[in-house]
Every structure is written in C-alpha cells, then in structure tokens.
Design a protein around this motif. Structure first.
Motif, PDB file in Angstrom:
ATOM      1  N   TYR A  60       0.821  -1.205   0.000  1.00 26.26           N
ATOM      2  CA  TYR A  60       0.000   0.000   0.000  1.00 26.26           C
ATOM      3  C   TYR A  60       0.858   1.259   0.000  1.00 26.26           C
ATOM      4  CZ  TYR A  60      -3.530  -3.352   1.511  1.00 26.26           C
ATOM      5  OH  TYR A  60      -4.374  -4.429   1.590  1.00 26.26           O
ATOM      6  N   SER A  61       0.301   2.319  -0.567  1.00 22.24           N
ATOM      7  CA  SER A  61       0.921   3.620  -0.392  1.00 22.24           C
ATOM      8  C   SER A  61       0.675   4.069   1.040  1.00 22.24           C
ATOM      9  CB  SER A  61       0.332   4.633  -1.370  1.00 22.24           C
ATOM     10  OG  SER A  61      -1.018   4.916  -1.047  1.00 22.24           O
ATOM     11  N   ASP A  62       1.534   4.921   1.534  1.00 23.64           N
ATOM     12  CA  ASP A  62       1.393   5.377   2.916  1.00 23.64           C
ATOM     13  C   ASP A  62       0.070   6.092   3.142  1.00 23.64           C
ATOM     14  OD1 ASP A  62       4.924   6.230   3.355  1.00 23.64           O
ATOM     15  OD2 ASP A  62       3.847   4.326   3.572  1.00 23.64           O
ATOM     16  N   SER A  63      -0.438   6.752   2.116  1.00 23.45           N
ATOM     17  CA  SER A  63      -1.651   7.557   2.287  1.00 23.45           C
ATOM     18  C   SER A  63      -2.908   6.725   2.489  1.00 23.45           C
ATOM     19  CB  SER A  63      -1.836   8.484   1.084  1.00 23.45           C
ATOM     20  OG  SER A  63      -2.068   7.734  -0.097  1.00 23.45           O
ATOM     21  N   VAL A  64      -2.874   5.451   2.113  1.00 16.92           N
ATOM     22  CA  VAL A  64      -4.081   4.616   2.236  1.00 16.92           C
ATOM     23  C   VAL A  64      -3.895   3.463   3.210  1.00 16.92           C
ATOM     24  CG1 VAL A  64      -4.699   5.199  -0.135  1.00 16.92           C
ATOM     25  CG2 VAL A  64      -3.607   2.988   0.351  1.00 16.92           C
ATOM     26  N   LYS A  65      -2.686   3.276   3.694  1.00 21.50           N
ATOM     27  CA  LYS A  65      -2.403   2.149   4.590  1.00 21.50           C
ATOM     28  C   LYS A  65      -3.288   2.221   5.823  1.00 21.50           C
ATOM     29  CE  LYS A  65       1.854   1.182   4.349  1.00 21.50           C
ATOM     30  NZ  LYS A  65       3.327   1.234   4.503  1.00 21.50           N
ATOM     31  N   GLY A  66      -3.914   1.113   6.154  1.00 24.67           N
ATOM     32  CA  GLY A  66      -4.794   1.062   7.305  1.00 24.67           C
ATOM     33  C   GLY A  66      -6.245   1.375   6.995  1.00 24.67           C
ATOM     34  N   ARG A  67      -6.498   1.940   5.814  1.00 20.76           N
ATOM     35  CA  ARG A  67      -7.877   2.269   5.428  1.00 20.76           C
ATOM     36  C   ARG A  67      -8.345   1.473   4.211  1.00 20.76           C
ATOM     37  NH1 ARG A  67      -8.952   7.121   3.510  1.00 20.76           N
ATOM     38  NH2 ARG A  67      -6.830   7.517   2.756  1.00 20.76           N
ATOM     39  N   PHE A  68      -7.430   1.146   3.316  1.00 22.98           N
ATOM     40  CA  PHE A  68      -7.766   0.407   2.099  1.00 22.98           C
ATOM     41  C   PHE A  68      -7.217  -1.013   2.204  1.00 22.98           C
ATOM     42  CE2 PHE A  68      -7.976   4.156  -1.160  1.00 22.98           C
ATOM     43  CZ  PHE A  68      -8.816   4.844  -0.298  1.00 22.98           C
ATOM     44  N   THR A  69      -7.942  -1.947   1.587  1.00 22.02           N
ATOM     45  CA  THR A  69      -7.493  -3.340   1.542  1.00 22.02           C
ATOM     46  C   THR A  69      -7.625  -3.869   0.128  1.00 22.02           C
ATOM     47  OG1 THR A  69      -8.236  -3.702   3.819  1.00 22.02           O
ATOM     48  CG2 THR A  69      -7.821  -5.654   2.470  1.00 22.02           C
ATOM     49  N   ILE A  70      -6.531  -4.397  -0.394  1.00 22.30           N
ATOM     50  CA  ILE A  70      -6.550  -5.008  -1.720  1.00 22.30           C
ATOM     51  C   ILE A  70      -6.607  -6.518  -1.564  1.00 22.30           C
ATOM     52  CG2 ILE A  70      -4.017  -5.076  -1.908  1.00 22.30           C
ATOM     53  CD1 ILE A  70      -4.348  -4.494  -4.911  1.00 22.30           C
ATOM     54  N   SER A  71      -7.355  -7.158  -2.440  1.00 19.87           N
ATOM     55  CA  SER A  71      -7.443  -8.618  -2.417  1.00 19.87           C
ATOM     56  C   SER A  71      -7.706  -9.103  -3.839  1.00 19.87           C
ATOM     57  CB  SER A  71      -8.552  -9.082  -1.470  1.00 19.87           C
ATOM     58  OG  SER A  71      -9.816  -8.570  -1.884  1.00 19.87           O
ATOM     59  N   ARG A  72      -7.580 -10.415  -4.020  1.00 16.60           N
ATOM     60  CA  ARG A  72      -7.858 -10.966  -5.334  1.00 16.60           C
ATOM     61  C   ARG A  72      -8.474 -12.342  -5.208  1.00 16.60           C
ATOM     62  NH1 ARG A  72      -2.433 -11.137  -8.586  1.00 16.60           N
ATOM     63  NH2 ARG A  72      -3.737 -12.077 -10.208  1.00 16.60           N
ATOM     64  N   ASP A  73      -9.250 -12.710  -6.234  1.00 16.47           N
ATOM     65  CA  ASP A  73      -9.857 -14.024  -6.333  1.00 16.47           C
ATOM     66  C   ASP A  73      -9.475 -14.557  -7.711  1.00 16.47           C
ATOM     67  OD1 ASP A  73     -11.468 -16.241  -6.728  1.00 16.47           O
ATOM     68  OD2 ASP A  73     -13.203 -15.357  -5.729  1.00 16.47           O
ATOM     69  N   ASN A  74      -8.488 -15.429  -7.751  1.00 16.29           N
ATOM     70  CA  ASN A  74      -7.999 -15.914  -9.042  1.00 16.29           C
ATOM     71  C   ASN A  74      -8.986 -16.828  -9.743  1.00 16.29           C
ATOM     72  OD1 ASN A  74      -5.637 -14.419  -9.062  1.00 16.29           O
ATOM     73  ND2 ASN A  74      -4.375 -16.069  -8.216  1.00 16.29           N
ATOM     74  N   PHE A  75      -9.894 -17.431  -9.004  1.00 17.51           N
ATOM     75  CA  PHE A  75     -10.926 -18.241  -9.660  1.00 17.51           C
ATOM     76  C   PHE A  75     -11.867 -17.370 -10.480  1.00 17.51           C
ATOM     77  CE2 PHE A  75      -9.813 -22.281  -8.103  1.00 17.51           C
ATOM     78  CZ  PHE A  75      -9.367 -22.134  -6.803  1.00 17.51           C
ATOM     79  N   LYS A  76     -12.007 -16.129 -10.055  1.00 20.86           N
ATOM     80  CA  LYS A  76     -12.891 -15.188 -10.745  1.00 20.86           C
ATOM     81  C   LYS A  76     -12.117 -14.183 -11.591  1.00 20.86           C
ATOM     82  CE  LYS A  76     -16.509 -15.327  -7.197  1.00 20.86           C
ATOM     83  NZ  LYS A  76     -17.319 -14.534  -6.244  1.00 20.86           N
ATOM     84  N   ASN A  77     -10.778 -14.301 -11.612  1.00 20.00           N
ATOM     85  CA  ASN A  77      -9.935 -13.338 -12.348  1.00 20.00           C
ATOM     86  C   ASN A  77     -10.263 -11.912 -11.940  1.00 20.00           C
ATOM     87  OD1 ASN A  77      -8.087 -14.787 -13.829  1.00 20.00           O
ATOM     88  ND2 ASN A  77      -9.094 -14.489 -15.786  1.00 20.00           N
ATOM     89  N   THR A  78     -10.414 -11.700 -10.652  1.00 21.02           N
ATOM     90  CA  THR A  78     -10.895 -10.419 -10.147  1.00 21.02           C
ATOM     91  C   THR A  78     -10.029  -9.939  -8.986  1.00 21.02           C
ATOM     92  OG1 THR A  78     -13.171 -10.970 -10.757  1.00 21.02           O
ATOM     93  CG2 THR A  78     -12.873  -9.225  -9.132  1.00 21.02           C
ATOM     94  N   ILE A  79      -9.778  -8.631  -8.965  1.00 20.22           N
ATOM     95  CA  ILE A  79      -9.186  -8.030  -7.774  1.00 20.22           C
ATOM     96  C   ILE A  79     -10.169  -7.011  -7.208  1.00 20.22           C
ATOM     97  CG2 ILE A  79      -6.811  -8.376  -8.540  1.00 20.22           C
ATOM     98  CD1 ILE A  79      -6.675  -5.304  -8.988  1.00 20.22           C
ATOM     99  N   TYR A  80      -9.979  -6.695  -5.944  1.00 20.42           N
ATOM    100  CA  TYR A  80     -10.865  -5.802  -5.225  1.00 20.42           C
ATOM    101  C   TYR A  80     -10.051  -4.740  -4.496  1.00 20.42           C
ATOM    102  CZ  TYR A  80     -13.871  -9.871  -5.863  1.00 20.42           C
ATOM    103  OH  TYR A  80     -14.569 -10.922  -6.401  1.00 20.42           O
ATOM    104  N   LEU A  81     -10.709  -3.618  -4.241  1.00 21.03           N
ATOM    105  CA  LEU A  81     -10.123  -2.609  -3.372  1.00 21.03           C
ATOM    106  C   LEU A  81     -11.221  -2.135  -2.434  1.00 21.03           C
ATOM    107  CD1 LEU A  81      -7.514  -0.996  -2.778  1.00 21.03           C
ATOM    108  CD2 LEU A  81      -8.505   0.853  -4.156  1.00 21.03           C
ATOM    109  N   GLN A  82     -11.129  -2.569  -1.197  1.00 23.09           N
ATOM    110  CA  GLN A  82     -12.058  -2.117  -0.157  1.00 23.09           C
ATOM    111  C   GLN A  82     -11.515  -0.821   0.414  1.00 23.09           C
ATOM    112  OE1 GLN A  82     -15.074  -3.439   0.987  1.00 23.09           O
ATOM    113  NE2 GLN A  82     -15.170  -1.535   2.168  1.00 23.09           N
ATOM    114  N   MET A  83     -12.301   0.229   0.318  1.00 19.69           N
ATOM    115  CA  MET A  83     -11.870   1.555   0.760  1.00 19.69           C
ATOM    116  C   MET A  83     -12.763   2.016   1.902  1.00 19.69           C
ATOM    117  SD  MET A  83     -11.105   3.349  -2.923  1.00 19.69           S
ATOM    118  CE  MET A  83     -12.828   3.407  -3.407  1.00 19.69           C
ATOM    119  N   ASN A  84     -12.174   2.180   3.061  1.00 19.01           N
ATOM    120  CA  ASN A  84     -12.907   2.619   4.243  1.00 19.01           C
ATOM    121  C   ASN A  84     -12.429   3.992   4.688  1.00 19.01           C
ATOM    122  OD1 ASN A  84     -14.225   0.104   4.310  1.00 19.01           O
ATOM    123  ND2 ASN A  84     -12.636  -0.782   5.608  1.00 19.01           N
TER     124      ASN A  84
END
Length: 124
Positions: A60-84
């Motif tokens: 993560y960049s320092d500006s989003v660390k602790g608030r954003f979460t990146i994840s991926r699901d390779n079965f779905k060929n999809t990545i996500y970005l949860q932004m809180n």
C-alpha cells in the motif's frame, strides 16, 4: 491481450466506504501481480495498492495504509479494493492494472494492461 473492467465507483460521503472490483478477461492473469492506481486531472497517475500473484502479499501507499485493503480471487480473475474511512482527497478516477512480469512494483510504467477507470467522488 488482457481486458480489464473496473466497477464499484460512485459518490460517497467522507468517512464512508466503497468496494471497487476489477475483472480481467482475455487471458489468465492469475500468475501476475495486479494493482490499483488513481488519477486526478492535471496530476500524474498515483500508486494506491498492489497484490502479488496469489494474494498472499499486499502493498500500500502510505496515504491509504490502514484504510484500504486489496485482495484478489484468481478463480474469478478479479481483484478488489475495499476503501474505508474515505476522505475528499481520495476523489479520483481509480484504475486497475496487470503487470506481465513477476514481482510487485509501485511504478505505473511497470504495468502493461490497464482498465478504463471508475470515478470515486468523496463529498458531503
């Protein structure tokens, strides 16, 4: 060739949350790092977060660390970005990208395939 399609952007109030998704098609990307970047008019594209090929390592960049979460699901060929806890300065067009080489990097030039972007606006 890889096609990427982002979704999930929109208008949210400060302190709110959004979850971005990015679906890859055209080629299996499960062996490669993927990332999220953002850009506002007049500024360079900015690194936000990246994930390694199997989702086991996130960066993560320092500006989003602790608030954003990146994840991926390779079965779905999809990545996500949860932004809180979103802030007005998080307003931007958010892009997902695939790097066609091993190893996670933060520089946008290290990513070869890009989506069209999804607008995120944080405003009251």
């Amino acid at each position: 060739q890889v096609q990427l399609e982002e979704s999930g952007g929109g208008l949210v109030q400060p302190g709110g949350s959004l979850r971005l998704s990015c679906v890859a098609s055209g080629r299996d990307v499960s062996a490669y790092p993927m990332g999220w970047f953002r850009q506002v008019p007049g500024k360079e594209r900015e690194y936000v977060a990246a994930v390694n090929w199997n989702g086991g390592s996130q960066y993560y960049s320092d500006s989003v660390k602790g608030r954003f979460t990146i994840s991926r699901d390779n079965f779905k060929n999809t990545i996500y970005l949860q932004m809180n806890n979103l802030r007005p300065e998080n307003t931007a067009v958010y892009y997902c990208a695939v790097r066609s080489a091993r190893g996670v990097v933060e520089n946008s030039s290290g990513y070869q395939y890009w989506g069209q972007g999804t607008q995120v606006t944080v405003s009251s």
